[in-house]
Design a protein around this motif. Structure first.
Motif, PDB file in Angstrom:
ATOM      1  N   LYS A 126      -0.897   2.042  -3.507  1.00 47.72           N
ATOM      2  CA  LYS A 126      -2.261   2.273  -3.976  1.00 47.72           C
ATOM      3  C   LYS A 126      -3.146   1.088  -3.642  1.00 47.72           C
ATOM      4  O   LYS A 126      -2.962  -0.027  -4.146  1.00 47.72           O
ATOM      5  CB  LYS A 126      -2.280   2.538  -5.480  1.00 47.72           C
ATOM      6  N   SER A 127      -4.097   1.344  -2.755  1.00 48.93           N
ATOM      7  CA  SER A 127      -5.084   0.332  -2.412  1.00 48.93           C
ATOM      8  C   SER A 127      -6.327   0.551  -3.264  1.00 48.93           C
ATOM      9  O   SER A 127      -6.366   1.454  -4.104  1.00 48.93           O
ATOM     10  CB  SER A 127      -5.444   0.441  -0.918  1.00 48.93           C
ATOM     11  N   GLY A 128      -7.336  -0.267  -3.036  1.00 49.59           N
ATOM     12  CA  GLY A 128      -8.585  -0.090  -3.774  1.00 49.59           C
ATOM     13  C   GLY A 128      -9.278   1.211  -3.454  1.00 49.59           C
ATOM     14  O   GLY A 128     -10.121   1.688  -4.213  1.00 49.59           O
ATOM     15  N   ASP A 129      -8.908   1.812  -2.314  1.00 52.17           N
ATOM     16  CA  ASP A 129      -9.542   3.069  -1.888  1.00 52.17           C
ATOM     17  C   ASP A 129      -8.695   4.293  -2.208  1.00 52.17           C
ATOM     18  O   ASP A 129      -9.050   5.405  -1.837  1.00 52.17           O
ATOM     19  CB  ASP A 129      -9.801   3.029  -0.379  1.00 52.17           C
ATOM     20  N   GLY A 130      -7.544   4.071  -2.862  1.00 56.00           N
ATOM     21  CA  GLY A 130      -6.688   5.195  -3.205  1.00 56.00           C
ATOM     22  C   GLY A 130      -5.301   5.029  -2.606  1.00 56.00           C
ATOM     23  O   GLY A 130      -4.908   3.953  -2.150  1.00 56.00           O
ATOM     24  N   TRP A 131      -4.549   6.119  -2.588  1.00 58.04           N
ATOM     25  CA  TRP A 131      -3.174   6.072  -2.114  1.00 58.04           C
ATOM     26  C   TRP A 131      -3.140   6.084  -0.585  1.00 58.04           C
ATOM     27  O   TRP A 131      -3.822   6.872   0.064  1.00 58.04           O
ATOM     28  CB  TRP A 131      -2.384   7.250  -2.658  1.00 58.04           C
ATOM     29  N   VAL A 132      -2.314   5.199  -0.046  1.00 57.37           N
ATOM     30  CA  VAL A 132      -2.179   5.045   1.407  1.00 57.37           C
ATOM     31  C   VAL A 132      -0.721   5.273   1.785  1.00 57.37           C
ATOM     32  O   VAL A 132       0.185   4.654   1.220  1.00 57.37           O
ATOM     33  CB  VAL A 132      -2.606   3.633   1.857  1.00 57.37           C
ATOM     34  N   GLU A 133      -0.488   6.187   2.733  1.00 58.96           N
ATOM     35  CA  GLU A 133       0.888   6.468   3.155  1.00 58.96           C
ATOM     36  C   GLU A 133       1.388   5.388   4.104  1.00 58.96           C
ATOM     37  O   GLU A 133       0.645   4.877   4.945  1.00 58.96           O
ATOM     38  CB  GLU A 133       0.964   7.830   3.835  1.00 58.96           C
ATOM     39  N   LEU A 134       2.660   5.048   3.976  1.00 65.55           N
ATOM     40  CA  LEU A 134       3.287   4.026   4.812  1.00 65.55           C
ATOM     41  C   LEU A 134       4.265   4.664   5.790  1.00 65.55           C
ATOM     42  O   LEU A 134       4.978   5.595   5.440  1.00 65.55           O
ATOM     43  CB  LEU A 134       4.052   3.009   3.956  1.00 65.55           C
ATOM     44  N   GLU A 135       4.294   4.124   6.996  1.00 64.38           N
ATOM     45  CA  GLU A 135       5.361   4.447   7.918  1.00 64.38           C
ATOM     46  C   GLU A 135       6.604   3.665   7.489  1.00 64.38           C
ATOM     47  O   GLU A 135       6.492   2.649   6.811  1.00 64.38           O
ATOM     48  CB  GLU A 135       4.967   4.078   9.352  1.00 64.38           C
ATOM     49  N   PRO A 136       7.819   4.109   7.894  1.00 65.56           N
ATOM     50  CA  PRO A 136       9.041   3.424   7.440  1.00 65.56           C
ATOM     51  C   PRO A 136       9.057   1.937   7.739  1.00 65.56           C
ATOM     52  O   PRO A 136       9.578   1.149   6.961  1.00 65.56           O
ATOM     53  CB  PRO A 136      10.147   4.153   8.210  1.00 65.56           C
ATOM     54  N   ALA A 137       8.475   1.516   8.876  1.00 64.92           N
ATOM     55  CA  ALA A 137       8.532   0.105   9.254  1.00 64.92           C
ATOM     56  C   ALA A 137       7.305  -0.675   8.807  1.00 64.92           C
ATOM     57  O   ALA A 137       7.167  -1.840   9.136  1.00 64.92           O
ATOM     58  CB  ALA A 137       8.704  -0.026  10.760  1.00 64.92           C
TER      59      ALA A 137
END
Length: 416
Positions: free
Chosen positions: A262-273
């Motif tokens: 969760k960033s200041g702009d909302g949820w951010v998806e991560l790649e595995p690496a």
């Protein structure tokens, strides 16, 4: 076993130790790449950083190449019988044609023998016809003999091509393993050279923890937790989070795992690496930084396992340069509809330790001061695994299998 089934490498054992070599996957290549084994006089940190990045890239390429080489071995030596590779089909068809040509040759020989016997026994009235049959049978025999020679040569050539293909994929696999070992050694050497130049040190007191990460989770359920970094050193530090969360079950599809922060702009998806793009500046002794995270495994995923690693990394150019130890967790993924063990989560309670705010990276902002997230099941077990699998092939190769995903330490720009 499907021909197209992707075999991935297990999470590298280096993830279980402090400040491991960080890697990422790229396109395949066996070629060796240079990397410094030690910083030479006049070498700058920037040059060593470039050399390290190149070495990591080469290692990632070597890992990918080994995976692809393994797939080719499996495709040729452990293929689906209903869908054999073209070279196998060609060899089988050529051998079948040679067998049929041999049968035709045998029949032609028999015909000649019968025709000659009939000629010997023929009377004057039937002699002309018998002679013609001998002539026709002998001509047919020559044709059959030539056809057999040609078919047999084609069968031998196709068989040789198949043998050559098998030798080649096994040779390529062995070369890929050697290239991977060399690339790993060079990546480790490049990392050591850079670390020596920066005088970076491991700091066990720079602790990472995934608060609320359960020991069991159910496919399809979203699991929230908090990645917490605590500075128990005597120094004020600039750090950034390092995360690696992957499905490490052999044959697992990483697309079935979703990891978010969760960033200041909302949820951010991560790649595995990838890791959360955030920097914690001036984290004073006794302070802690927190990032809200969550993970979800696709609801159709069968019973499997998730490996999660967390650490605090130094920001580029930060002084002192301190690496926190890697904290590893293992999570059992239960099929959708299952009920995880009813035991409580880690129950970590907030301490009076002050919590810092985060300085966001250019593309994201941090969430700080988050309370520990709850979860279902036991606290995730620590430790990382490497799963060996044997491939029964002509060379009796022992191949490594599991889920291959590699992690790269993300470096932010130096503070101004």
């Amino acid at each position: 076993m499907s021909v197209q089934k992707r075999r991935y490498l297990a999470v590298a054992a280096a993830l279980a130790v402090t400040a491991p070599v960080a890697l990422f996957a790229a396109s395949p290549a066996f070629a060796e790449t240079s990397a410094p084994v030690a910083a030479q006089a006049g070498t700058t940190v920037q040059e060593l950083e470039k050399a390290l990045e190149e070495a990591r890239t080469a290692y990632g390429e070597a890992i990918r190449a080994r995976i692809e080489a393994y797939d080719k071995v499996e495709a040729l030596l452990d293929y689906d019988k209903d869908n054999p590779p073209a070279v196998v089909v060609a060899a089988e068809e050529a051998r079948k044609a040679a067998d049929e040509a041999k049968a035709a040759l045998d029949a032609a020989v028999t015909r000649v023998e019968n025709a000659r016997t009939a000629l010997a026994e023929a009377d004057e009235a039937g002699k002309a016809a018998a002679e013609q049959e001998v002539t026709d049978a002998e001509l047919a025999l020559e044709d059959a003999r030539q056809a057999h020679v040609e078919a047999d040569e084609k069968a031998k050539a196709a068989g040789t091509a198949l043998d050559d293909a098998r030798v080649e994929v096994l040779r390529t696999y062995e070369l890929a393993k050697q290239a991977e070992k060399t690339a790993k050694e060079k990546a480790e050497a490049a990392e050591k050279a850079l670390a020596d130049a920066k005088k970076c040190t491991d700091a066990k007191a720079l602790r990472s923890r995934a608060v609320g990460l359960p020991e069991q989770m159910v496919a399809g359920d979203r699991v929230p937790f908090t990645f917490r970094i605590t500075n128990r050193t005597e120094h004020t530090v600039d750090v950034q989070p390092l995360t690696l969360i992957v499905l490490d079950t052999p044959g697992a599809d990483q697309d079935d795992l979703e990891v978010e922060w969760k960033s200041g702009d909302g949820w951010v998806e991560l790649e595995p690496a990838d890791s959360p793009a955030v920097v914690f500046e001036d984290l004073k002794p006794g302070e802690r930084a927190k990032i809200k995270m969550r993970l979800t495994v696709d609801k159709d995923t069968p019973k499997s396992h998730v490996h999660a690693s967390f650490a605090a990394d130094p920001v580029k150019g930060s002084v002192p340069c301190l690496f926190g130890p890697m904290k590893n967790y293992g999570i059992d993924v239960l099929p959708a509809g299952s009920t995880p063990s009813p035991t409580p989560s880690d129950g970590a309670s907030p301490s009076p330790t002050p919590t810092t705010t985060a300085t966001p990276a250019p593309s994201a902002s941090a969430t700080s001061g988050a309370a520990p997230q709850g979860g279902t099941g036991n606290l995730a077990a620590t430790g990382s695994t490497v799963t060996p699998v044997a491939l029964a092939a002509a060379s009796a190769l022992v191949l490594g299998a599991g889920a291959v995903v590699v992690s790269r330490r993300r470096k932010a720009d130096a503070r101004s």
